[in-house]
Each structure stands twice: as structure tokens, then as C-alpha cells.
Write a protein that holds these residues in place. Structure first.
Motif, PDB file in Angstrom:
ATOM      1  N   SER A 122       5.343   3.418   3.548  1.00 10.76           N
ATOM      2  CA  SER A 122       5.826   4.047   2.315  1.00 10.76           C
ATOM      3  C   SER A 122       6.560   3.066   1.400  1.00 10.76           C
ATOM      4  O   SER A 122       6.451   3.155   0.171  1.00 10.76           O
ATOM      5  CB  SER A 122       6.722   5.240   2.646  1.00 10.76           C
ATOM      6  N   ASP A 123       7.322   2.127   1.977  1.00 15.75           N
ATOM      7  CA  ASP A 123       8.030   1.160   1.133  1.00 15.75           C
ATOM      8  C   ASP A 123       7.065   0.348   0.283  1.00 15.75           C
ATOM      9  O   ASP A 123       7.382  -0.019  -0.859  1.00 15.75           O
ATOM     10  CB  ASP A 123       8.862   0.209   2.001  1.00 15.75           C
ATOM     11  N   TYR A 124       5.905   0.044   0.818  1.00 14.25           N
ATOM     12  CA  TYR A 124       4.933  -0.806   0.121  1.00 14.25           C
ATOM     13  C   TYR A 124       4.037   0.016  -0.803  1.00 14.25           C
ATOM     14  O   TYR A 124       3.606  -0.473  -1.851  1.00 14.25           O
ATOM     15  CB  TYR A 124       4.094  -1.577   1.137  1.00 14.25           C
ATOM     16  N   THR A 126       5.056   2.694  -2.382  1.00 12.25           N
ATOM     17  CA  THR A 126       5.895   3.077  -3.526  1.00 12.25           C
ATOM     18  C   THR A 126       6.465   1.867  -4.245  1.00 12.25           C
ATOM     19  O   THR A 126       7.103   2.009  -5.288  1.00 12.25           O
ATOM     20  CB  THR A 126       7.063   3.955  -3.063  1.00 12.25           C
ATOM     21  N   ARG A 128       8.894   0.041  -3.285  1.00 15.39           N
ATOM     22  CA  ARG A 128      10.296  -0.294  -3.037  1.00 15.39           C
ATOM     23  C   ARG A 128      10.383  -1.724  -2.534  1.00 15.39           C
ATOM     24  O   ARG A 128      11.396  -2.395  -2.710  1.00 15.39           O
ATOM     25  CB  ARG A 128      10.902   0.686  -2.030  1.00 15.39           C
ATOM     26  N   ARG A 129       9.322  -2.157  -1.874  1.00  9.93           N
ATOM     27  CA  ARG A 129       9.187  -3.558  -1.489  1.00  9.93           C
ATOM     28  C   ARG A 129       7.788  -4.024  -1.898  1.00  9.93           C
ATOM     29  O   ARG A 129       6.795  -3.328  -1.664  1.00  9.93           O
ATOM     30  CB  ARG A 129       9.379  -3.746   0.011  1.00  9.93           C
TER      31      ARG A 129
END
Length: 616
Positions: A122-124, A126, A128-129
Motif C-alpha cells: 500500500s505504501d508504494y 499510494t 507514500r513511498r
């Protein structure tokens, strides 16, 4: 290779030619990207420092990500990734670079190595990272399998110690600075356990937060690179501990806690698996180069129709395109651009369709050679187009300068071109045995330069001639001197690989022409096909004459044949450029692409304007 969208919707000549260039589903595959680059966030800004342009590239990356229904779906679709590169490349090379790294090399590798649902992405997804990919080292470029970065298994902590042992092992070029936000990377490192080398594997590592590199990691910006402003860096690791789940593919293929099984050939196989996303990346580089070449050529054709010069002996001014000295190189470039686009599609489609492991090596070779040949030819086309537009094309606001320098990055990215050619040459060298398709045909004088089939046979013969020469030179060198044998053969063998690329492009031309219905589109493509082949045959006419494959009369006829074809192609150049399907919004951002290009230089305070105001 069909070029019609449906059997019931008639297509115009321009649409049929667009289908030749972009594929039968061009509206479905390319429509999203055409619309995206037409929106305000992707319109060309005025000026900006390199840092401001880099910030804009990352802002656009996030806008792009929000526009997708699924970043994972894009990463899993090499055809969509190639389309991304084809359309974003002419708009923002820096954005194209960071998007390709995030979606293909980073996210694509994660998806390839991990079973669905095993890792939270999810971080990648979205952003965020933002993801990056760390493989190449300062001292290890094309021989990345010799890399020295290590990930040593720590049995007590059941994890890995990532370490850079010397200056040459620093990771070279990835965009690992905090620019654009927090970054994570896939780091290629040599897995060492209990003193044994288990080959190069990928490890997921958080590199930076929003402001700086994380502890145990050193990131330094490299000197400014020519062209687009990407945050290329040197990255090193000082005994950075990673938990076991940092290893991609953890637990697969017999790896269990504390055990890493490596049989004969496994290290090479694991390395190839680790860099498996390079092949889709090479297809994307071909798409990017072809898209940039199409854009620059379209601008040159349009500008040549708008730019007027004095007529002869007091006659009215004429467009500069009216002159053979101007439209001739552009006609040749047009034939090359269609050949590039067709070869890219041929390589892409064969790679997608290939499931036979015995044939996969041959198809991978086609992808490699196509990437090298297309990016080199793109440089030729872009430089020629820039020159045809004169001094105005040297100005950044007219769009070409970034394409001139951007294509240099494509030539080096995902494997240096000369290295790709050399590998293909070595693989093909001793496949060119008598009786094989690469061997020269028997001497023949019958054939018509107006016959594409005959021209195709000549192109195949050029390939065979050069490989035959390479084989003869290799056999004269001492068997014990492997380097000496290669050096003796490599010159003509590399020429043979170049001929192979031309041959493959010519065959793609023939397939596309045969798929078109009778009519104007087929005629236009046939003219381009013959010009492409005739100019290559002319470059090799001496060898073909010596081999008895051309007569003296045919060699004499080649220049006139080329001139006739140049005139035919030049006559339809605006229509051919229209088939590139470039959005008008994109072209409007480059002043020289429009008839009112001089208005971009108007001065509201100039005397011609202030005098009119004063008179009122």
C-alpha cells in the motif's frame, strides 16, 4: 498483424497508418496516455531551475498515480508500461525516468517475486513511498553479475547485514535522494551465508524519509547529468541490518530459515531472475525512443511547412520544405521512424507470445537488438529534426533540446547499446553456418528494385555476408586466444547485428503492408518500406555487387530509385506526421510546431506595439 480496429468501422488513411505505428487497439492502449498529457498538469511550464523541474516531475508522478485505477495493474502490464514511455517521453523525460523506475523496476519486481497478498504494497501503490532500483555499481555496469555489495546472513538475528565493501561497490545512478518524498529501493546484493556465495538477490530497503537518508545508508548526489534533471545518486550501506522478510522470494525454492540452497547454475539463474524486469524495461526504452523520434520529426515537418524563405528570381516566398535539401533528410527520417515503430511492436509482440523456453533466448535477443537499434536511430532522427529547425530548436521552450539529450539516457539505460550488440553478435556468430538462413544467398541477378520481396532478400544477404566475414576472421585466430578470436571477429559481427536489425524492421514493414487493405494507406506504407530498404541496400551495394546479388545496372539505378521514393514520401509528409496521433495540446506547447511561431517572440513593449498604442 492486423491494423483495423473492427470489421465494421471504416478507417481513414491517417487512422490506418496510426494503427500500423501503434497497433490495432491504439485507441484502447494509448487513449488514456494521450488524454493524460493533454491535461493542464502535464502542459509544458515556462522555464524553471533543474530543482524546480525535478520537483515538477515527482508532482506529476503522483498525479499520474492518482489517475490510475491500479498502480499494480500498470506494473504487471508491460504493454501499458511501454505506452507510458512512448507518450510521457516527449513531454517530460525526468517524469518518464522516475515513473519507469517506480512502476517497472521496483513495483514490477516486487510483484514478480512475491505471491499475491504476502507483502503489503500500500505504501508504494499510494506513493507514500516512491520506489527505486539499485543494481549497477560504480565498478560494475554491464557486468553487474560481478557486483560486490553483500548481504550476509546473520544466523543469530535471522536477518541480513547489507554492506558496501569499497568505493567501487557504491550503487551508481539510482534516484535515491529525498527529492520527491520518502524512497524505498530494491537493492541487488550478493547473498552470503556461512561463507558460501548464493548469488545476487533482491532486498527491499527503506532508503530515506522525507528529508534525509536513514541510518546506515549514505546517499550523495552525482554531478548534474546532461538532459533531464533526475536525482541520480551514489548510495552505500554501512553494515545495515535487514530483517529476513527484506529478501524477495523469501522461503521459496527450498530456502528455509537459516538455509539457502544453491545448486549448479543457480547463481546465474537467480541473477537473471533478479534483473528480470530489465527486458520489459528495454521494450519500454524502445517505445520511449520511438515516441520521442515521432514527436521531434512531426515538429520538424510542421515547422518546415510554416517557415518561408525567399523564392528564386523574385518569385513568392516558399516553405523551406519545398527544397530537396530540406525535405530529403526528413523523408528518410520518416521511413526510419516507421521502421523503428514497427520493429518495436514486432519485438514486443514476440516477447509477449513466447512461452517456449527454447525460443525465449532468440526472442530476448530480438528485444535487446531492437532496443539498441531503435535508440540509436532515434538519436539520428532527433538530431536531424533539430537541425532542420535551425537555431529556434536549440531553445528549451521549443521542446527538442530535452529530446536530444534524453535519448542519450535511453541509449545507456537497461544495458548499454554496444554491450547488447556485442552479446547478440557473440550468440549469432557461429549460428551463421552454411545453409542457415543467415548465410548469403546464391548469386542472383534477377530481381527488381521496385519489388519489396527482392529488397528483403538483399537485406537478409547483407546480414549473411557480414557474419560470414566475422566467422572467417575468428577461425584464423589461434584457438587458445579467446579474446583475440573475438577481437578479430567483432567488427564484422557487429555489422551483422546491425544488418539483422534492418532485416527485422523490413520484415515488420512487409507484414504490416500485407495486412492493410488496398488503397492510399497501403501505398504510403509501401513507399516508406521501399525507401527504408533501398537506402540500406545502397549503403551495402558494393558488397552485394561483389557477391553477385546486384548487377552493375542495379547499383547505378539505386540513387535515382532513392530520389523518386524521397519525392513520394516528402509529398505526403504532413499526412504521415499526422498519423503519429500527437495531441494538439502537446504540439501547442512547442511554438515552432504552429504557423504563428513568431508570435512567441513578440514584445509588448516593442516599438511596433507601443507606436500603435501611442497613435490611439
Amino acid at each position: 498483424m492486423s491494423v483495423t480496429l473492427t470489421d465494421t468501422v471504416p478507417l481513414s488513411t491517417t487512422e490506418l497508418l496510426t494503427g500500423v505505428l501503434l497497433g490495432p487497439e491504439f485507441r484502447r492502449e494509448h487513449g488514456f496516455w494521450q488524454r493524460l498529457i493533454s491535461t493542464e498538469p502535464f502542459r509544458r511550464p515556462a522555464g524553471g531551475t533543474p530543482d524546480e523541474r525535478l520537483e515538477l516531475a515527482y508532482d506529476r508522478l503522483r498525479i499520474l498515480n492518482l489517475s490510475l485505477d491500479s498502480g499494480a495493474r500498470l506494473a504487471a502490464d508491460p504493454r501499458a508500461l511501454a505506452a507510458l514511455h512512448a507518450w510521457l517521453g516527449p513531454v517530460d523525460p525526468a517524469l518518464t525516468t522516475v515513473a519507469g523506475i517506480h512502476y517497472n523496476l521496483f513495483l514490477g519486481s516486487l510483484l514478480d517475486h512475491e505471491c499475491a497478498g504476502r507483502r503489503d504494497l500500500s505504501d508504494y501503490l499510494t506513493m507514500r513511498r516512491i520506489g527505486t532500483f539499485l543494481c549497477t555499481e560504480v565498478a560494475h555496469g554491464n557486468n553487474a553479475s560481478a557486483m560486490e555489495t553483500t548481504a550476509t546472513y546473520d544466523r543469530e538475528r535471522d536477518g541480513f547485514v547489507l554492506h558496501t565493501p569499497n568505493a567501487g561497490a557504491q550503487k551508481f545512478m539510482p534516484n535515491t535522494s529525498p527529492a520527491g518524498g520518502a524512497k524505498s529501493g530494491l537493492v541487488a546484493a550478493r547473498l552470503v551465508a556461512d561463507g558460501s556465495d548464493h548469488g545476487v538477490r533482491l532486498f527491499l530497503v527503506a532508503i530515506t524519509d522525507d528529508e534525509r537518508a536513514l541510518p546506515g545508508i549514505r546517499v550523495r548526489r552525482l554531478p548534474a547529468r546532461m538532459g533531464s534533471p533526475v536525482d541520480h545518486c551514489l548510495t552505500s550501506f554501512d553494515r545495515l541490518f535487514l530483517t529476513r522478510d527484506a529478501l524477495l522470494g523469501n522461503g521459496e525454492e527450498g530456502d528455509t530459515k537459516g538455509e539457502f540452497r544453491t545448486g549448479p547454475g543457480d547463481r546465474r539463474r537467480r541473477f537473471q531472475t533478479s534483473i528480470g524486469r530489465v527486458t520489459p524495461g528495454r521494450i519500454s526504452m524502445s517505445a520511449c525512443a520511438a515516441g520521442s523520434a515521432r514527436a521531434s520529426l512531426a515538429v520538424a515537418v510542421r515547422y518546415g511547412g510554416h517557415r518561408l524563405i525567399s523564392g528564386t528570381r523574385g518569385k513568392p516566398a516558399v516553405p523551406v520544405n519545398a527544397h530537396r535539401s530540406h525535405h530529403g533528410p526528413l523523408a528518410s527520417a520518416m521511413a526510419t521512424v516507421f521502421g523503428m515503430s514497427l520493429l518495436y511492436r514486432r519485438a514486443q509482440e514476440r516477447w509477449e507470445a513466447c512461452t517456449d523456453e527454447d525460443r525465449r533466448t532468440d526472442v530476448a535477443r530480438l528485444v535487446d537488438v531492437a532496443k539498441a537499434w531503435i535508440t540509436w536511430r532515434a538519436r539520428d532522427v532527433i538530431v536531424e529534426s533539430r537541425e532542420r529547425c535551425g537555431a529556434q530548436a536549440l531553445l528549451e521552450n521549443n521542446g527538442m533540446t530535452e529530446l536530444v539529450t534524453g535519448v542519450e539516457g535511453a541509449i545507456t539505460a537497461e544495458g548499454d547499446n554496444i554491450a547488447l550488440y556485442a552479446k547478440a553478435a557473440a550468440d549469432m556468430l557461429f549460428a551463421a553456418e552454411p545453409g542457415h538462413e543467415d548465410a548469403p544467398e546464391r548469386p542472383r541477378r534477377r530481381g527488381d528494385l521496385a519489388d519489396p520481396g527482392f529488397l528483403g532478400q538483399l537485406l537478409a544477404s547483407v546480414q549473411g555476408i557480414w557474419f560470414a566475414r566475422a566467422r572467417e576472421r575468428a577461425l584464423r585466430a589461434p584457438d587458445a586466444d579467446a579474446l583475440g578470436r573475438w577481437n578479430a571477429a567483432s567488427g564484422p559481427a557487429l555489422r551483422g547485428v546491425e544488418a539483422y536489425a534492418y532485416r527485422q524492421a523490413a520484415e515488420a514493414y512487409a507484414e504490416a503492408r500485407a495486412a492493410l487493405p488496398e488503397g492510399a494507406a497501403r501505398d504510403r506504407l509501401g513507399e516508406l518500406e521501399r525507401l527504408f530498404a533501398v537506402e540500406w541496400v545502397a549503403r551495402n551495394s558494393g558488397d552485394l555487387l561483389a557477391a553477385g546479388l546486384l548487377s552493375g545496372d542495379q547499383v547505378d539505378a539505386l540513387p535515382e530509385t532513392a530520389e523518386e521514393l524521397i519525392a513520394a514520401v516528402a509529398e505526403h509528409a504532413p499526412e504521415l506526421a499526422e498519423s503519429f496521433a500527437l495531441p494538439e495540446e502537446l504540439l501547442a506547447d512547442w511554438p515552432i510546431a504552429g504557423p504563428g511561431y513568431a508570435d512567441a517572440y513578440d514584445d509588448p513593449r516593442g516599438a511596433w506595439n507601443t507606436a500603435q498604442a501611442d497613435s490611439r
